[in-house]
Write a protein that holds these residues in place. Sequence first.
Motif, PDB file in Angstrom:
ATOM      1  N   GLU A 158      24.399   9.364 -37.125  1.00  0.00           N
ATOM      2  CA  GLU A 158      24.326   8.936 -35.819  1.00  0.00           C
ATOM      3  C   GLU A 158      22.808   8.090 -35.853  1.00  0.00           C
ATOM      4  N   LYS A 159      22.635   7.115 -34.757  1.00  0.00           N
ATOM      5  CA  LYS A 159      21.779   6.317 -34.671  1.00  0.00           C
ATOM      6  C   LYS A 159      20.986   5.697 -35.922  1.00  0.00           C
ATOM      7  N   PRO A 184      19.365   3.127 -38.351  1.00  0.00           N
ATOM      8  CA  PRO A 184      17.963   2.213 -38.151  1.00  0.00           C
ATOM      9  C   PRO A 184      18.270   1.079 -37.838  1.00  0.00           C
ATOM     10  N   PHE A 185      17.472   0.071 -37.151  1.00  0.00           N
ATOM     11  CA  PHE A 185      17.297  -1.165 -36.790  1.00  0.00           C
ATOM     12  C   PHE A 185      17.122  -2.050 -37.977  1.00  0.00           C
ATOM     13  N   LYS A 230      15.927   5.596 -41.995  1.00  0.00           N
ATOM     14  CA  LYS A 230      16.193   6.236 -40.629  1.00  0.00           C
ATOM     15  C   LYS A 230      15.112   7.012 -40.022  1.00  0.00           C
ATOM     16  N   GLU A 231      14.608   7.897 -41.150  1.00  0.00           N
ATOM     17  CA  GLU A 231      13.441   8.878 -40.693  1.00  0.00           C
ATOM     18  C   GLU A 231      12.063   8.221 -40.645  1.00  0.00           C
ATOM     19  N   SER A 242       9.874   2.133 -38.926  1.00  0.00           N
ATOM     20  CA  SER A 242      10.567   0.999 -38.834  1.00  0.00           C
ATOM     21  C   SER A 242       9.822  -0.236 -39.224  1.00  0.00           C
ATOM     22  N   GLY A 294      13.789  -1.498 -32.454  1.00  0.00           N
ATOM     23  CA  GLY A 294      14.157   0.099 -31.723  1.00  0.00           C
ATOM     24  C   GLY A 294      12.937   0.557 -31.052  1.00  0.00           C
ATOM     25  N   ASP A 330       8.647   6.316 -28.388  1.00  0.00           N
ATOM     26  CA  ASP A 330       9.052   5.550 -29.749  1.00  0.00           C
ATOM     27  C   ASP A 330       7.641   5.052 -30.266  1.00  0.00           C
TER      28      ASP A 330
END
Length: 684
Positions: free
Chosen positions: A36-37, A39-40, A98-99, A102, A201, A207
């Motif tokens: 899920e979710k 990465p951008f 993802k983790e 970014s 994101g 964030d």
Amino acid sequence: ATRTSMNELIVSSVYPPTGNLLEALIHISNEVFSMEKLPFVQMKNISSMVRRIKILTSLFEEIQETSSAARLPPSSILCLAELSCVIQKVKLLIEICKEGSSLWNLMQTELISNQFHALIKEMDNALDILPLRLLNVTVDTKEQVELLHKQAKRADLFIDPRDIQKREEILQLMATNCDRKSKNRGLIDFERVKQSFNSIGLTTSLDYEEEISKLETQAEKQAGTGGLIAVSNINSLISLISLSKTAILEEEHLMNKQNLKQTVSINVLPDQSSSCYSLVSDIPDELRCPISLDLIRDPVIVASGHTYDRNSIAQWINSGHHTCPKSGQRLIHMALIPNYALKSLIQQWCEDNNIPITEFKSTPSDSESSSSKIKKYDKALDYISATKASTDAVKMTAEFLVGKLATGSPDIQRQAAYELRLLAKSGMDNRRIIAESGAIPFLMTLLGSRDPRIQENAVTALLNLSIHENNKILIMSAGAIDSLIGVLQSGKTMEARGNTAAAIFSLSVIDEYKVIIGARTKAIPALVGLLKDGTTAGKRDAAIALFNLAVYDANRQSIVLAGAVPLLIDLLMDDKAGITDDSLAVLALVLGCNEGLQALRKSRIFVPLLVDLLRFGSSKGKDHSITLLLGLCKDSGEEIAGRLLMNPRSIPSLQSLAADGSLRARRKADALLRLLNRCCFQSQ
């Protein structure tokens, strides 16, 4: 048949049972495409890889459902095992995207794209050995897997242009505007920053905080591997996002005028808070800035030894003053060195009195009107210098490392000195900022460390800092020369001794310091000792340091008396050392004193060596050799002239140099030939 059974035996002994392998494949594949979710960044590569794994999952499930699961060809088991490894790598790479940060992933777009491409090729190699025709699966599944295989074989590296565009936008925001005529040159538009961060994101305050935390973790990883450039870039990103977070959030708060007025009345105007007056009167004199008479927030020491608040003394210096406000003494340098001891006392005093130092404000007489402060703050929110952001990041890193030098354990000091050594290696601005952060006195203290690595890192950091002209003054003013000579004499490692010699060479570029260093009785003998026992690089560093010192006439006698002449002559024959030209340069200067001239004339091998260097030496070596030969033959040098005349190679070598050498060498070769001609005529 034997080979087939052998392959089956190998497969059965190396890989798990087919049922377990298929279960593991289906499980990890489901984990990948149920993430899920996502990465951008790397969205296209990730979605493409997830689609491939979905197709393969259909294959795995059909194989598991059919009776062929009990008995598969060995090559198919090999293929499934390799695909399992590939899918695990894919999962790990997606989790990193993802983790992880970014912004940092955006900066590493090409590297991550290459990793995805490499995994596609690994998938292709695994499918090469899959015997689809032997598997009991549906025609649709076979066709999908075959198409997947063909696409993987033809797949090219894909770098998403959208990621490149996002990265360029971030880099532009970090860089200074090159248009010097623009009113807002080098300024950041926070509305653009907000849009750029939204595209990857980053939308809420949480964030932003998570992104800063991830960047800091990444910086620690890079610092552990010595990635200086990467750490510097990450710090620039942290600085940008921190400033942007503050500005954007404050901008939202300023939309509410009523809240803004309340904020101004509470935090800006001290005359509305009765407690401020009592606090001002209670501040101990030793914690007050001599300029503003307020509590010192950021204590720094100037060249005179007095401590001031950084902002106050910076304004004093920037207004054109070059003296200490308290003593009137002229400042020999403008560096502001943090006073960590006083800063600790101030923090303790504030804690004891329940006063957060960041909330303490100046006295009413020094405060500006609320309206002017609001206007200035408004402008500061709109734009901020990108160059300043980068400089602040380096400054933040340098001050953090200097703090570790001051208070850390030996292990922490070793790492901090190493990081400063790397940071000082690149860029004059870095060297200036590190010195202004107060690193030099602490590095000087570490020169006496018993830990070889700490000593080596400290002396190398000082060497790198000394490249900056003003830092030479700071290092000498701090009294570091005696400590450096101590390391040169008996350093824990040869690298430390060699880098100390290089530091002395750097410092002695200034004529005044040639005199000071040469006057230290142990300096020149220590350099000569390194010339004898050092590594190849150490000998070269010692030779160039002696050359710089020999430029000052009074040092030449000390160099000769320390025994440098025989060592330098021996180095002319040492091809491994590779410092022939440097040795000749020192000998050419030493020739200028009577002791040097006599020492050179006593050597029986020196003249033949110079003759050979006239023939086979470098252009610079030939210039030094002819200078030495002419100096040896002049002024009662008949014996040397006689040796030259006895050497059958000397006259042809001189004639060749007179014809083809440099202008200076031709002139000296002609002069020496005339001198030899007179000597020959007189002897006849």
